[in-house]
Design a protein around this motif. Structure first.
Motif, mmCIF file in Angstrom:
data_model
loop_
_atom_site.group_PDB
_atom_site.id
_atom_site.type_symbol
_atom_site.label_atom_id
_atom_site.label_comp_id
_atom_site.label_asym_id
_atom_site.label_seq_id
_atom_site.Cartn_x
_atom_site.Cartn_y
_atom_site.Cartn_z
ATOM 1 N N LEU A 117 0.756 -1.134 0.004
ATOM 2 C CA LEU A 117 -0.190 0.018 -0.095
ATOM 3 C C LEU A 117 0.818 1.200 0.013
ATOM 4 N N ILE A 118 0.429 2.246 -0.730
ATOM 5 C CA ILE A 118 0.935 3.805 -0.736
ATOM 6 C C ILE A 118 -0.242 4.332 -0.578
ATOM 7 N N PRO A 119 -0.202 5.281 0.675
ATOM 8 C CA PRO A 119 -1.162 6.138 0.767
ATOM 9 C C PRO A 119 -1.197 7.334 -0.064
ATOM 10 N N TRP A 120 -2.560 7.676 -0.415
ATOM 11 C CA TRP A 120 -2.803 8.886 -1.647
ATOM 12 C C TRP A 120 -3.539 9.834 -0.885
ATOM 13 N N ALA A 121 -4.157 9.809 0.061
ATOM 14 C CA ALA A 121 -5.344 10.628 0.490
ATOM 15 C C ALA A 121 -6.062 10.178 1.796
ATOM 16 N N PHE A 122 -6.374 11.178 2.719
ATOM 17 C CA PHE A 122 -7.020 10.902 4.009
ATOM 18 C C PHE A 122 -8.184 11.907 4.003
ATOM 19 N N ALA A 123 -9.336 11.194 4.943
ATOM 20 C CA ALA A 123 -10.465 11.818 4.834
ATOM 21 C C ALA A 123 -11.088 11.961 6.373
ATOM 22 N N GLU A 124 -12.118 12.624 6.509
ATOM 23 C CA GLU A 124 -12.750 12.661 7.721
ATOM 24 C C GLU A 124 -13.085 11.114 8.148
ATOM 25 N N MET A 125 -13.604 10.936 9.426
ATOM 26 C CA MET A 125 -14.073 9.800 9.981
ATOM 27 C C MET A 125 -12.912 8.725 9.690
ATOM 28 N N GLU A 126 -11.646 9.225 9.746
ATOM 29 C CA GLU A 126 -10.645 8.094 10.005
ATOM 30 C C GLU A 126 -10.512 7.129 8.552
ATOM 31 N N CYS A 127 -10.729 7.784 7.458
ATOM 32 C CA CYS A 127 -10.973 7.237 6.166
ATOM 33 C C CYS A 127 -9.387 7.176 5.698
ATOM 34 N N SER A 128 -8.982 6.321 5.180
ATOM 35 C CA SER A 128 -7.566 6.125 4.399
ATOM 36 C C SER A 128 -7.925 5.657 3.199
ATOM 37 N N TYR A 129 -7.085 6.189 2.180
ATOM 38 C CA TYR A 129 -7.003 5.738 0.671
ATOM 39 C C TYR A 129 -5.724 5.547 0.347
#
Length: 178
Positions: free
Chosen positions: A101-113
């Motif tokens: 996995l390479i992280p490319w985005a984060f969001a509210e509600m502890e979301c990870s992309y």
């Protein structure tokens, strides 16, 4: 085709494209792999910022707060070299020469992309892997920019969409323009 999704995001958010020139060569050299072309176009169009007060797409960021390689190194430094990462189980962090996995985005509600990346595969084919509290892991086969567009504007894109909550998507730049 993929450039179309970046244009749709800009149109939907009423954003005037920045057309930034970012140091992709050094970033890709550090990662040991190329990055998806549509993701690079997205970063060049928007710079560092936040979509609809929800999603922050990582890029090249001098503050390092939203810098893709800095965040990846943070994961790498805390992840075991072999086997699944306890935080990312059943996945592991991408390491050059391996799939991960390479992280490319984060969001509210502890979301990870993340991308499920491999230097042996065309980055345009990397699946998107995501999870959010309380949602389990999901793998989605589509481009980064299509995924971002659908999160922002497609109310049927469950469980990822915020379109019903934020019917008028927007983008707020954060920090200096790179």
């Amino acid at each position: 085709m993929e450039e179309m999704w970046v244009e749709r995001i800009a149109e939907t958010t009423n954003w005037e494209p920045l057309r930034l020139e970012l140091p992709w060569n050094s970033m890709e050299e550090d990662l040991g792999t190329a990055l998806p072309a549509d993701y690079k176009k997205l970063a060049e169009t928007f710079g560092t910022g936040e979509f609809s007060e929800f999603m922050r797409v990582l890029s090249v960021d001098a503050t390092r707060q939203f810098d893709l390689t800095h965040i990846w190194h943070t994961y790498l430094d805390t992840s075991p070299e072999e086997g699944p990462d306890p935080v990312l189980k059943p996945y592991q962090v991408y390491r050059p020469g391996r799939r991960g996995l390479i992280p490319w985005a984060f969001a509210e509600m502890e979301c990870s992309y993340f991308w499920l990346a491999s230097a042996e595969e065309d980055p345009a084919t990397w699946p998107i892997v995501t999870r959010g509290n309380p949602y389990p892991w999901h793998e989605v086969s589509m481009s980064t920019s299509e995924f971002v567009y659908r999160v922002l504007a497609d109310p049927e894109f469950e469980p990822f969409s915020i379109a019903r909550l934020m019917p008028e998507p927007d983008f707020y730049p954060i920090g200096p323009v790179s």
